[in-house]
Scaffold this motif. Structure first.
Motif, PDB file in Angstrom:
ATOM      1  N   ARG A  72       0.886  -1.567  -0.225  1.00  0.00           N
ATOM      2  CA  ARG A  72       0.334   0.268   0.302  1.00  0.00           C
ATOM      3  C   ARG A  72       0.543   1.278   0.319  1.00  0.00           C
ATOM      4  NH1 ARG A  72      -3.754  -0.406  -2.257  1.00  0.00           N
ATOM      5  NH2 ARG A  72      -4.324   2.214  -1.567  1.00  0.00           N
ATOM      6  N   ARG A  73       2.160   1.360   0.807  1.00  0.00           N
ATOM      7  CA  ARG A  73       2.821   2.456   0.415  1.00  0.00           C
ATOM      8  C   ARG A  73       3.103   3.318  -0.257  1.00  0.00           C
ATOM      9  NH1 ARG A  73       6.326   5.476   4.815  1.00  0.00           N
ATOM     10  NH2 ARG A  73       4.533   3.911   6.223  1.00  0.00           N
ATOM     11  N   ILE A  74       4.059   1.941  -1.273  1.00  0.00           N
ATOM     12  CA  ILE A  74       4.415   1.972  -2.477  1.00  0.00           C
ATOM     13  C   ILE A  74       3.114   1.872  -3.613  1.00  0.00           C
ATOM     14  CG2 ILE A  74       5.677   0.511  -5.049  1.00  0.00           C
ATOM     15  CD1 ILE A  74       7.288   1.151  -2.131  1.00  0.00           C
ATOM     16  N   ILE A  75       2.528   2.467  -3.515  1.00  0.00           N
ATOM     17  CA  ILE A  75       0.981   2.117  -4.417  1.00  0.00           C
ATOM     18  C   ILE A  75       0.596   4.027  -3.929  1.00  0.00           C
ATOM     19  CG2 ILE A  75      -1.458   2.032  -5.002  1.00  0.00           C
ATOM     20  CD1 ILE A  75      -1.651  -0.706  -4.684  1.00  0.00           C
ATOM     21  N   ALA A  76       0.881   4.484  -2.867  1.00  0.00           N
ATOM     22  CA  ALA A  76       0.305   5.382  -2.534  1.00  0.00           C
ATOM     23  C   ALA A  76       1.585   6.133  -3.040  1.00  0.00           C
ATOM     24  CB  ALA A  76       0.365   5.453  -0.496  1.00  0.00           C
ATOM     25  N   ARG A  77       2.614   6.655  -2.863  1.00  0.00           N
ATOM     26  CA  ARG A  77       3.564   7.358  -2.922  1.00  0.00           C
ATOM     27  C   ARG A  77       3.450   7.282  -5.337  1.00  0.00           C
ATOM     28  NH1 ARG A  77       9.270   3.797  -1.299  1.00  0.00           N
ATOM     29  NH2 ARG A  77       8.701   4.933   1.718  1.00  0.00           N
ATOM     30  N   LEU A 103       3.069  11.613   4.054  1.00  0.00           N
ATOM     31  CA  LEU A 103       3.047   9.833   5.096  1.00  0.00           C
ATOM     32  C   LEU A 103       3.736   9.195   4.189  1.00  0.00           C
ATOM     33  CD1 LEU A 103      -0.391  10.194   7.279  1.00  0.00           C
ATOM     34  CD2 LEU A 103       2.603  10.871   8.048  1.00  0.00           C
ATOM     35  N   PRO A 104       3.511   8.859   3.160  1.00  0.00           N
ATOM     36  CA  PRO A 104       3.962   7.398   1.915  1.00  0.00           C
ATOM     37  C   PRO A 104       5.430   7.377   1.990  1.00  0.00           C
ATOM     38  CG  PRO A 104       2.023   8.252   1.087  1.00  0.00           C
ATOM     39  CD  PRO A 104       2.501   9.596   2.150  1.00  0.00           C
ATOM     40  N   HIS A 105       6.447   8.500   1.832  1.00  0.00           N
ATOM     41  CA  HIS A 105       7.564   9.102   2.172  1.00  0.00           C
ATOM     42  C   HIS A 105       8.079   9.080   3.596  1.00  0.00           C
ATOM     43  CE1 HIS A 105       7.309  10.524  -2.305  1.00  0.00           C
ATOM     44  NE2 HIS A 105       5.923  10.753  -1.509  1.00  0.00           N
ATOM     45  N   LEU A 106       7.313   8.661   4.551  1.00  0.00           N
ATOM     46  CA  LEU A 106       8.435   8.710   5.870  1.00  0.00           C
ATOM     47  C   LEU A 106       7.935   7.271   6.702  1.00  0.00           C
ATOM     48  CD1 LEU A 106       6.362  12.158   7.547  1.00  0.00           C
ATOM     49  CD2 LEU A 106       8.853  11.690   5.987  1.00  0.00           C
ATOM     50  N   GLY A 107       9.098   7.155   7.411  1.00  0.00           N
ATOM     51  CA  GLY A 107       8.792   6.302   8.360  1.00  0.00           C
ATOM     52  C   GLY A 107       8.192   6.235   9.915  1.00  0.00           C
ATOM     53  N   PRO A 108       7.729   5.184  10.125  1.00  0.00           N
ATOM     54  CA  PRO A 108       7.126   5.218  11.296  1.00  0.00           C
ATOM     55  C   PRO A 108       7.426   6.394  12.373  1.00  0.00           C
ATOM     56  CG  PRO A 108       7.843   2.489  11.202  1.00  0.00           C
ATOM     57  CD  PRO A 108       8.354   3.736   9.782  1.00  0.00           C
ATOM     58  N   MET A 109       8.434   6.213  12.952  1.00  0.00           N
ATOM     59  CA  MET A 109       9.384   7.626  13.704  1.00  0.00           C
ATOM     60  C   MET A 109       9.641   9.025  13.395  1.00  0.00           C
ATOM     61  SD  MET A 109       7.489   6.230  16.462  1.00  0.00           S
ATOM     62  CE  MET A 109       8.675   6.919  17.535  1.00  0.00           C
ATOM     63  N   ASP A 115      13.541  19.186   2.832  1.00  0.00           N
ATOM     64  CA  ASP A 115      12.461  19.260   0.781  1.00  0.00           C
ATOM     65  C   ASP A 115      11.277  18.927   1.168  1.00  0.00           C
ATOM     66  OD1 ASP A 115      14.963  19.544  -0.090  1.00  0.00           O
ATOM     67  OD2 ASP A 115      15.424  17.390  -0.266  1.00  0.00           O
ATOM     68  N   ASP A 116      10.939  17.760   2.261  1.00  0.00           N
ATOM     69  CA  ASP A 116       9.011  17.348   2.449  1.00  0.00           C
ATOM     70  C   ASP A 116       8.461  18.873   2.871  1.00  0.00           C
ATOM     71  OD1 ASP A 116       9.324  14.310   1.856  1.00  0.00           O
ATOM     72  OD2 ASP A 116       9.970  14.147   4.112  1.00  0.00           O
ATOM     73  N   MET A 117       9.461  19.820   2.904  1.00  0.00           N
ATOM     74  CA  MET A 117       7.913  21.073   3.981  1.00  0.00           C
ATOM     75  C   MET A 117       7.820  22.085   2.659  1.00  0.00           C
ATOM     76  SD  MET A 117       6.941  22.185   6.408  1.00  0.00           S
ATOM     77  CE  MET A 117       5.640  22.835   6.176  1.00  0.00           C
ATOM     78  N   ALA A 118       9.211  21.898   1.520  1.00  0.00           N
ATOM     79  CA  ALA A 118       9.347  22.638   0.233  1.00  0.00           C
ATOM     80  C   ALA A 118       8.338  22.444  -1.421  1.00  0.00           C
ATOM     81  CB  ALA A 118       9.944  22.715  -0.084  1.00  0.00           C
ATOM     82  N   LEU A 119       8.265  20.946  -0.154  1.00  0.00           N
ATOM     83  CA  LEU A 119       6.713  20.131  -1.367  1.00  0.00           C
ATOM     84  C   LEU A 119       5.296  20.702  -0.731  1.00  0.00           C
ATOM     85  CD1 LEU A 119       8.391  16.736  -2.297  1.00  0.00           C
ATOM     86  CD2 LEU A 119       7.619  18.386  -4.175  1.00  0.00           C
ATOM     87  N   VAL A 120       5.345  20.553   0.687  1.00  0.00           N
ATOM     88  CA  VAL A 120       4.448  21.229   1.061  1.00  0.00           C
ATOM     89  C   VAL A 120       3.482  21.996   0.671  1.00  0.00           C
ATOM     90  CG1 VAL A 120       2.968  22.037   3.305  1.00  0.00           C
ATOM     91  CG2 VAL A 120       4.075  19.010   2.779  1.00  0.00           C
ATOM     92  N   LEU A 121       4.880  23.591   0.538  1.00  0.00           N
ATOM     93  CA  LEU A 121       4.616  24.665   0.475  1.00  0.00           C
ATOM     94  C   LEU A 121       4.304  24.774  -0.858  1.00  0.00           C
ATOM     95  CD1 LEU A 121       7.236  26.143   2.695  1.00  0.00           C
ATOM     96  CD2 LEU A 121       5.333  25.838   3.250  1.00  0.00           C
ATOM     97  N   HIS A 122       4.995  24.436  -1.880  1.00  0.00           N
ATOM     98  CA  HIS A 122       3.888  23.974  -3.284  1.00  0.00           C
ATOM     99  C   HIS A 122       2.910  24.049  -3.575  1.00  0.00           C
ATOM    100  CE1 HIS A 122       5.387  24.882  -7.254  1.00  0.00           C
ATOM    101  NE2 HIS A 122       5.364  23.387  -7.608  1.00  0.00           N
ATOM    102  N   ALA A 123       2.922  22.491  -3.159  1.00  0.00           N
ATOM    103  CA  ALA A 123       1.339  21.900  -3.221  1.00  0.00           C
ATOM    104  C   ALA A 123       0.074  23.255  -2.912  1.00  0.00           C
ATOM    105  CB  ALA A 123       0.817  20.891  -2.504  1.00  0.00           C
ATOM    106  N   LEU A 124       0.645  23.841  -1.387  1.00  0.00           N
ATOM    107  CA  LEU A 124      -0.885  24.637  -0.625  1.00  0.00           C
ATOM    108  C   LEU A 124      -0.533  26.111  -2.406  1.00  0.00           C
ATOM    109  CD1 LEU A 124       1.107  25.049   3.117  1.00  0.00           C
ATOM    110  CD2 LEU A 124      -1.313  24.392   2.283  1.00  0.00           C
ATOM    111  N   ASP A 125       0.623  26.095  -2.997  1.00  0.00           N
ATOM    112  CA  ASP A 125       0.807  27.537  -3.741  1.00  0.00           C
ATOM    113  C   ASP A 125       0.198  26.821  -5.342  1.00  0.00           C
ATOM    114  OD1 ASP A 125       1.617  29.736  -2.216  1.00  0.00           O
ATOM    115  OD2 ASP A 125       3.807  29.173  -3.017  1.00  0.00           O
ATOM    116  N   ARG A 126      -0.420  25.540  -5.474  1.00  0.00           N
ATOM    117  CA  ARG A 126      -0.502  25.346  -6.647  1.00  0.00           C
ATOM    118  C   ARG A 126      -2.225  25.037  -6.627  1.00  0.00           C
ATOM    119  NH1 ARG A 126       3.033  20.242  -7.144  1.00  0.00           N
ATOM    120  NH2 ARG A 126       1.849  19.830  -9.033  1.00  0.00           N
ATOM    121  N   ALA A 127      -2.868  24.920  -5.008  1.00  0.00           N
ATOM    122  CA  ALA A 127      -4.602  24.745  -5.217  1.00  0.00           C
ATOM    123  C   ALA A 127      -4.899  25.916  -4.535  1.00  0.00           C
ATOM    124  CB  ALA A 127      -4.249  23.402  -4.560  1.00  0.00           C
ATOM    125  N   ASP A 128      -3.748  27.004  -4.600  1.00  0.00           N
ATOM    126  CA  ASP A 128      -4.602  28.451  -4.136  1.00  0.00           C
ATOM    127  C   ASP A 128      -4.701  28.280  -2.723  1.00  0.00           C
ATOM    128  OD1 ASP A 128      -4.977  31.336  -4.709  1.00  0.00           O
ATOM    129  OD2 ASP A 128      -7.004  30.898  -5.302  1.00  0.00           O
TER     130      ASP A 128
END
Length: 263
Positions: A72-77, A103-109, A115-128
């Motif tokens: 499932r994690r691979i499908i989600a990625r 979350l699909p890219h992160l381990g349990p702990m 880089d993750d945070m940069a992708l989050v901020l970019h997604a926020l901007d792309r979706a306005d």
């Protein structure tokens, strides 16, 4: 690059056959729309090709591998998913909601990297929704919430994106923004599949349409080959003014040509 092959797929929900003997190869680089009336099996087909519900018959292959054999994690990625009509129950900020896409890219702990945070901020901007990042997601309007959920899917950074009715609750301007975004994702080499009810948007933006009725795939091709008067009458029970020749195709339903179904 990612592709999905559907081979004679059938799905049952309870005692009812919801998807019946559907075959299609879905490849990156073009925007693929799935259309059809209510109850045609569109959302069930999407969930089956994601491996979220089991096939009764046939198969779904993700890059040549049976979807049931993939973690499932691979499908989600690989395939980011925007389901329709999600209800939010937890009072997360919009930024934290969108960050769930990583979350699909992160381990349990593990914790998110820069880089993750940069992708989050970019997604926020792309979706306005960048200006809403500190708002509580459960307090957003329906349209704002829909865009925040789209941002969460974009934050996955997957090579494939499946969006089920992404235009629901959006105002006309944001509907255009979302369709433009989906086209850009496809043109950049992504596999982009969207379920749509708006036939004008489907005809204007999609490169390929899959038309479903009663769980079956009844047409598959370019919009001008699928959205014909005879098909709209047979599948939707309507007549329509169809103009797919100009730069901004328009499909306007005019009247019913068949009685409304009551089953």
């Amino acid at each position: 690059m990612v592709s999905v092959t559907i081979d004679r797929l059938s799905v049952r929900l309870g005692h009812r056959a919801v998807v019946q003997d559907v075959s299609a190869t879905l490849s990156p680089g073009s925007l693929i729309g799935i259309i059809g009336p209510n109850g045609a099996g569109k959302s069930t087909l999407v969930r089956a090709l994601l491996g979220l519900i089991p096939a009764q018959g046939g198969s779904v292959l993700l890059d040549g591998q049976p979807i049931a054999d993939i973690a499932r994690r691979i499908i989600a990625r690989t395939l980011a998913y925007l389901p329709q009509g999600q209800t939010l129950h937890w009072p997360l900020s919009v930024e934290r909601l969108v960050a769930l896409g990583r979350l699909p890219h992160l381990g349990p702990m593990s914790h998110m990297s820069a880089d993750d945070m940069a992708l989050v901020l970019h997604a926020l901007d792309r979706a306005d929704v960048g200006h809403l990042r500190d708002r509580i997601a459960t307090e957003l309007s329906g349209g704002e919430r829909a865009r925040a959920m789209l941002a969460r899917a974009l934050a996955v950074g997957a090579p494939g994106l499946i969006a089920d009715e992404p235009l629901a609750a959006l105002d006309p301007g944001h509907q255009l923004d979302v369709m433009d975004l989906l086209v850009r994702e496809a043109r950049a080499g992504g596999l982009v599949i969207t379920v749509l009810h708006d036939l004008t948007m489907a005809g204007r933006y999609c490169d390929r349409l899959l038309l479903m009725e009663g769980g079956r795939l009844v047409a598959d091709g370019a919009p001008d080959a699928v959205l014909t008067p005879d098909r709209l009458a047979a599948v939707y029970g309507i007549s329509a003014r169809i103009d797919l020749t100009g730069p901004s195709p328009v499909i306007v339903p005019l009247e019913r040509t068949a009685p409304r179904r009551t089953d």
